[in-house]
Design a protein around this motif. Structure first.
Motif, PDB file in Angstrom:
ATOM      1  N   GLY A  15       0.902  -0.587  -0.147  1.00 10.28           N
ATOM      2  CA  GLY A  15      -0.073   0.224   0.593  1.00 10.28           C
ATOM      3  C   GLY A  15       0.856   1.014  -0.058  1.00 10.28           C
ATOM      4  O   GLY A  15       1.816   1.552  -0.866  1.00 10.28           O
ATOM      5  N   ASN A  16       0.205   1.885   1.061  1.00  9.83           N
ATOM      6  CA  ASN A  16       1.531   3.245   1.277  1.00  9.83           C
ATOM      7  C   ASN A  16       2.835   3.534   2.010  1.00  9.83           C
ATOM      8  O   ASN A  16       3.181   4.016   2.120  1.00  9.83           O
ATOM      9  CB  ASN A  16       0.697   4.286   1.322  1.00  9.83           C
ATOM     10  N   LYS A  17       2.789   1.914   2.673  1.00 15.73           N
ATOM     11  CA  LYS A  17       3.864   1.354   3.226  1.00 15.73           C
ATOM     12  C   LYS A  17       4.967   0.918   2.735  1.00 15.73           C
ATOM     13  O   LYS A  17       4.362   0.082   2.431  1.00 15.73           O
ATOM     14  CB  LYS A  17       3.335   1.163   4.722  1.00 15.73           C
ATOM     15  N   GLN A  55       3.548 -11.074  -1.926  1.00 15.56           N
ATOM     16  CA  GLN A  55       2.467 -11.237  -2.402  1.00 15.56           C
ATOM     17  C   GLN A  55       0.981 -10.062  -1.379  1.00 15.56           C
ATOM     18  O   GLN A  55       1.670  -9.275  -0.851  1.00 15.56           O
ATOM     19  CB  GLN A  55       1.524 -12.145  -1.600  1.00 15.56           C
ATOM     20  N   GLY A  56       1.073  -9.231  -3.324  1.00 14.62           N
ATOM     21  CA  GLY A  56       0.349  -7.471  -2.359  1.00 14.62           C
ATOM     22  C   GLY A  56       1.370  -6.288  -2.150  1.00 14.62           C
ATOM     23  O   GLY A  56       1.133  -5.694  -1.840  1.00 14.62           O
TER      24      GLY A  56
END
Length: 534
Positions: A15-17, A55-56
């Motif tokens: 994400g944003n991290k 993953q992700g």
């Protein structure tokens, strides 16, 4: 040395991290490089990113791998298609995971799992792949490889399972082996065997090895170079001898100085021993082969005539490999398995009825190896820590129980000011060291005299291990607690124990004070344990 992989500006974000921040790393062909850091430092994510197994995650930068044949074009692993990566994984880059019991498929024999790799990656027939799998298992030193190939993972010991994983990883002779904490779950002598095996196979095949670990002893014995990671940053890199002789970064120095330190009170003289055993035996029934098994059971003696006393206000350490009987001894001490012989807790024998045992259970509590699996994920901190009071102090009101929970949590270093809403939090909201503090608080709240510590720090990083050991030392000093410490870590024994028992195959081979046993071991097995830990 010829670079095998050149990593430049590797960044990994969820994400944003962002969790890996611009890492530059080179792995030379045939080199043994150790990537060192605590849990959460980003070392495993960095390694998995090379084969795009995170993953992700958003992965940027480059990881250029040299061509297999001279004159070929290098391939950027981070830009390669999934089809290209399928050909690289297992053939050019293989991986050994930390816990073989979860990495191996429990529904297939180990031979089938090694053979599957050979069929997929090298196109062998089932018969050829099975024979090659047996040869791969033999190369890792597994005894009777043809028979063991037909075993399921649960039928192998921890060391044999790890060897089977190594056989699977090396079946196609990869150019790079990613070894993610390959010895963390193993005893000290097994660690040494696995390291020697990896080093021998590396010399034979000429592959490069990226060893991911937080164990500095392993790094010193195995690696050529070391790279240190802190919070996603590569903070230091260099030859092992140079970094260990003169570490430049404060974080590296902190890791080097995180060996367990001895700071324990002297046992209390003249007081009764909290636990005493004479001719203690633990026997399990086992089936007999043939028609004899129709009429009676055989016996497996897990503990053979043990005798010991836990010093009041002191620590008795039990050290040995897996299968030595030390954990069975702990279960007997807790009244959780039937035993023969004499075993007294605060002067009382374990009874056969639950009601008779309840006063004894209040006096002897346990802290398990893995705090995440020993704490219920569905219970809050208040429910976990206060659970013992419901059994041993049912007369307390809700507010009185809560007061004791808060006081005990503060005693182990967890306060509401540090963790807002502490009592209503769940175990997954805490780090490994904090979860172990919760487990210690749960044991302490009923005010026991004796704590059974079953590998209390083996699942923790070196710096967190040092913090937990200091906490246990302080609690022993302030509360006069006695400890029965079960471990395979000689450094932990050296830091915590007053008396030591060395066990192998259910028998006590050597006993005495910690100074006598560790400084001047008489038994060859004890000498091997001490030598493997230095």
């Amino acid at each position: 040395m010829t670079p095998l992989i050149e990593v430049k500006d590797l960044r990994v974000a969820f994400g944003n991290k962002e969790v890996v921040h611009g890492v530059d790393l080179t792995i030379a062909a045939g080199e043994k490089l150790a990537l060192v850091g605590e849990s959460g430092s980003g070392k495993t994510v960095t390694a998995l990113s090379l084969v795009r197994l995170v993953q992700g995650a958003s992965v940027t930068g480059s990881a250029r791998m040299a061509p297999e044949q001279p004159g070929g074009a290098p391939i950027d692993l981070l830009q390669a298609s999934e089809r290209e990566l399928l050909g690289i994984r297992g053939r050019d880059i293989a991986m050994i995971f930390q816990e073989p019991m979860t990495a191996l498929n429990p529904l297939y024999t180990v031979g089938d799992q090694v053979a599957e790799v050979l069929q997929l990656k090298q196109g062998l027939t089932p018969r050829q792949a099975w024979q090659a799998a047996i040869e791969a298992l033999a190369a890792t030193g597994i005894p009777e490889p043809a028979r063991r190939a037909n075993n399921f993972p649960h039928q192998l010991s921890g060391g044999q399972r790890q060897r089977a994983m190594i056989a699977m990883a090396l079946a196609c002779r990869p150019r790079l082996l990613l070894a993610d904490e390959p010895t963390t779950a193993l005893d000290v002598t097994l660690r040494q065997q696995i390291l020697e095996l990896l080093a021998d196979l590396q010399r034979q095949t000429g592959m490069a090895v990226l060893l991911i670990t937080h164990d500095l002893n392993l790094v010193k014995r195995f690696a050529d170079r070391v790279a240190v990671m802190e919070s996603g940053h590569l903070v230091e890199e260099g030859a092992v001898a140079e970094v260990f002789r003169a570490p430049q970064h404060p974080y590296t120095r902190k890791l080097m100085e995180s060996r367990p330190e001895r700071d324990v009170p002297q046992p209390r003289s003249g007081e009764p021993t909290p636990m005493q055993a004479k001719d203690l035996r633990v026997v399990y029934p086992v089936p007999l082969s043939g028609f004899r098994g129709w009429f009676k059971k055989g016996e497996f003696v897990a503990v053979k005539g043990a005798e010991f006393e836990v010093p009041p206000g002191g620590t008795l350490g039990i050290v040995g490999e897996s299968g030595s009987g030390k954990s069975t001894m702990a279960l007997a001490a807790l009244g959780l398995v039937p035993h023969r012989g004499e075993l007294k807790v605060v002067g009382q024998e374990w009874g056969k009825g639950t009601a008779a045992n309840r006063p004894i259970r209040k006096q002897v509590q346990v802290v398990f190896q893995d705090p995440f699996s020993s704490l219920s994920p569905r219970m809050t901190v208040e429910e976990i820590v206060g659970e013992g009071l419901l059994v041993h102090a049912p007369e307390l009101s809700l507010s009185q129980r809560r007061e004791q929970v808060i006081a005990t949590l503060q005693d182990v270093g967890l306060a509401e000011s540090q963790f807002p809403g502490l009592l209503q939090r769940y175990p997954h909201e805490f780090s490994g060291g904090q979860r172990q503090r919760l487990a210690i608080a749960r044991a302490l709240i009923v005010q026991p005299q004796l704590l059974v510590l079953d590998e209390p720090t083996s699942a923790l990083d070196v710096t967190i291990q040092q913090q937990v050991l200091k906490l246990l030392q302080r609690l022993q000093r302030e509360r006069g607690l006695s400890y029965l410490l079960i471990t395979h870590d000689v450094d932990v024994i050296r830091a915590m124990a007053h008396e030591v028992l060395v066990m192998k195959e259910g028998e006590i081979l050597e006993s005495g004070t910690v100074d006598d046993v560790l400084a001047q071991p008489r038994n060859p097995y004890t000498r091997a344990l001490v030598a493997a830990a230095t």
